[in-house]
Motif scaffolding. Structure first.
Motif, PDB file in Angstrom:
ATOM      1  N   GLU A 110      61.679  57.455  39.250  1.00 46.96           N
ATOM      2  CA  GLU A 110      62.581  56.338  39.019  1.00 46.96           C
ATOM      3  C   GLU A 110      61.808  55.091  38.596  1.00 46.96           C
ATOM      4  O   GLU A 110      62.178  54.391  37.644  1.00 46.96           O
ATOM      5  CB  GLU A 110      63.384  56.043  40.287  1.00 46.96           C
ATOM      6  CG  GLU A 110      64.852  55.802  40.028  1.00 46.96           C
ATOM      7  CD  GLU A 110      65.610  55.631  41.335  1.00 46.96           C
ATOM      8  OE1 GLU A 110      65.753  54.475  41.765  1.00 46.96           O
ATOM      9  OE2 GLU A 110      66.011  56.662  41.908  1.00 46.96           O
ATOM     10  N   ARG A 111      60.706  54.817  39.302  1.00 42.64           N
ATOM     11  CA  ARG A 111      59.903  53.631  38.941  1.00 42.64           C
ATOM     12  C   ARG A 111      59.313  53.776  37.551  1.00 42.64           C
ATOM     13  O   ARG A 111      59.285  52.817  36.770  1.00 42.64           O
ATOM     14  CB  ARG A 111      58.777  53.432  39.974  1.00 42.64           C
ATOM     15  CG  ARG A 111      59.268  52.749  41.251  1.00 42.64           C
ATOM     16  CD  ARG A 111      58.135  52.515  42.160  1.00 42.64           C
ATOM     17  NE  ARG A 111      57.557  53.867  42.362  1.00 42.64           N
ATOM     18  CZ  ARG A 111      56.737  54.229  43.303  1.00 42.64           C
ATOM     19  NH1 ARG A 111      56.292  53.384  44.148  1.00 42.64           N
ATOM     20  NH2 ARG A 111      56.314  55.446  43.415  1.00 42.64           N
ATOM     21  N   ALA A 113      60.540  55.543  35.112  1.00 41.96           N
ATOM     22  CA  ALA A 113      61.636  55.405  34.145  1.00 41.96           C
ATOM     23  C   ALA A 113      61.962  53.941  33.922  1.00 41.96           C
ATOM     24  O   ALA A 113      62.209  53.515  32.784  1.00 41.96           O
ATOM     25  CB  ALA A 113      62.865  56.153  34.648  1.00 41.96           C
ATOM     26  N   HIS A 114      61.925  53.110  34.967  1.00 47.64           N
ATOM     27  CA  HIS A 114      62.162  51.661  34.823  1.00 47.64           C
ATOM     28  C   HIS A 114      61.061  51.022  34.009  1.00 47.64           C
ATOM     29  O   HIS A 114      61.331  50.151  33.179  1.00 47.64           O
ATOM     30  CB  HIS A 114      62.256  50.980  36.201  1.00 47.64           C
ATOM     31  CG  HIS A 114      63.561  51.214  36.892  1.00 47.64           C
ATOM     32  ND1 HIS A 114      64.730  50.667  36.462  1.00 47.64           N
ATOM     33  CD2 HIS A 114      63.864  51.961  37.992  1.00 47.64           C
ATOM     34  CE1 HIS A 114      65.711  51.052  37.278  1.00 47.64           C
ATOM     35  NE2 HIS A 114      65.196  51.841  38.204  1.00 47.64           N
ATOM     36  N   LEU A 115      59.812  51.418  34.239  1.00 46.27           N
ATOM     37  CA  LEU A 115      58.686  50.862  33.472  1.00 46.27           C
ATOM     38  C   LEU A 115      58.802  51.227  32.000  1.00 46.27           C
ATOM     39  O   LEU A 115      58.555  50.393  31.121  1.00 46.27           O
ATOM     40  CB  LEU A 115      57.346  51.356  34.035  1.00 46.27           C
ATOM     41  CG  LEU A 115      56.914  50.776  35.369  1.00 46.27           C
ATOM     42  CD1 LEU A 115      55.654  51.477  35.865  1.00 46.27           C
ATOM     43  CD2 LEU A 115      56.670  49.279  35.251  1.00 46.27           C
ATOM     44  N   SER A 117      61.559  52.040  30.352  1.00 44.20           N
ATOM     45  CA  SER A 117      62.709  51.389  29.737  1.00 44.20           C
ATOM     46  C   SER A 117      62.493  49.871  29.620  1.00 44.20           C
ATOM     47  O   SER A 117      63.049  49.231  28.749  1.00 44.20           O
ATOM     48  CB  SER A 117      63.988  51.683  30.516  1.00 44.20           C
ATOM     49  OG  SER A 117      63.914  51.102  31.805  1.00 44.20           O
ATOM     50  N   ALA A 118      61.683  49.287  30.494  1.00 48.12           N
ATOM     51  CA  ALA A 118      61.430  47.860  30.456  1.00 48.12           C
ATOM     52  C   ALA A 118      60.354  47.538  29.393  1.00 48.12           C
ATOM     53  O   ALA A 118      60.299  46.433  28.896  1.00 48.12           O
ATOM     54  CB  ALA A 118      60.961  47.350  31.824  1.00 48.12           C
TER      55      ALA A 118
END
Length: 119
Positions: A110-111, A113-115, A117-118
């Motif tokens: 999850e982390r 994926a956030h990195l 996408s960010a």
């Protein structure tokens, strides 16, 4: 209370028994009679009382051996149950560890994926 007639060593006996136990008591008497006949063939005429006592002692010996085997099997069963319970506890602990590991992996994915996408 039902009563039956049994024959042991050519002697008739009238016996009382519980309802439904007639066939069982008859079979027991037949087994004792057969044992006495067998012993009479093996030892000859040594007296009815002696034959009856010897037959009773042989059956008591067989019963004692069976009880000993039963006790040993019960101990073995208890030991196997303890092993199964121990294995179940280990499996439950391992499942909890796997679940915790999967949760950590899911958090990390999850982390990431956030990195991604960010960034």
């Amino acid at each position: 209370m039902p009563q039956i007639n049994v024959t042991i060593d050519d002697k008739n006996y009238r016996m009382a028994c519980a309802d439904g136990e007639e066939a069982h008591l008859t079979a027991l008497a037949q087994g004792l009679d057969a044992r006495i006949i067998e012993m009479r063939r093996a030892f000859g005429e040594i007296g009815d009382m002696r034959l009856h006592v010897m037959a009773a002692l042989m059956q008591a010996d067989e019963l004692q051996e069976a009880q000993g085997r039963l006790a040993a099997l019960e101990q073995e069963t208890a030991a196997l149950r303890a092993r199964v319970e121990s294995a179940d506890a280990v499996r439950a602990d391992e499942e909890a560890q796997v679940a915790a590991g999967l949760e950590r992996c899911a958090d990390r994915i999850e982390r990431l994926a956030h990195l991604v996408s960010a960034g």
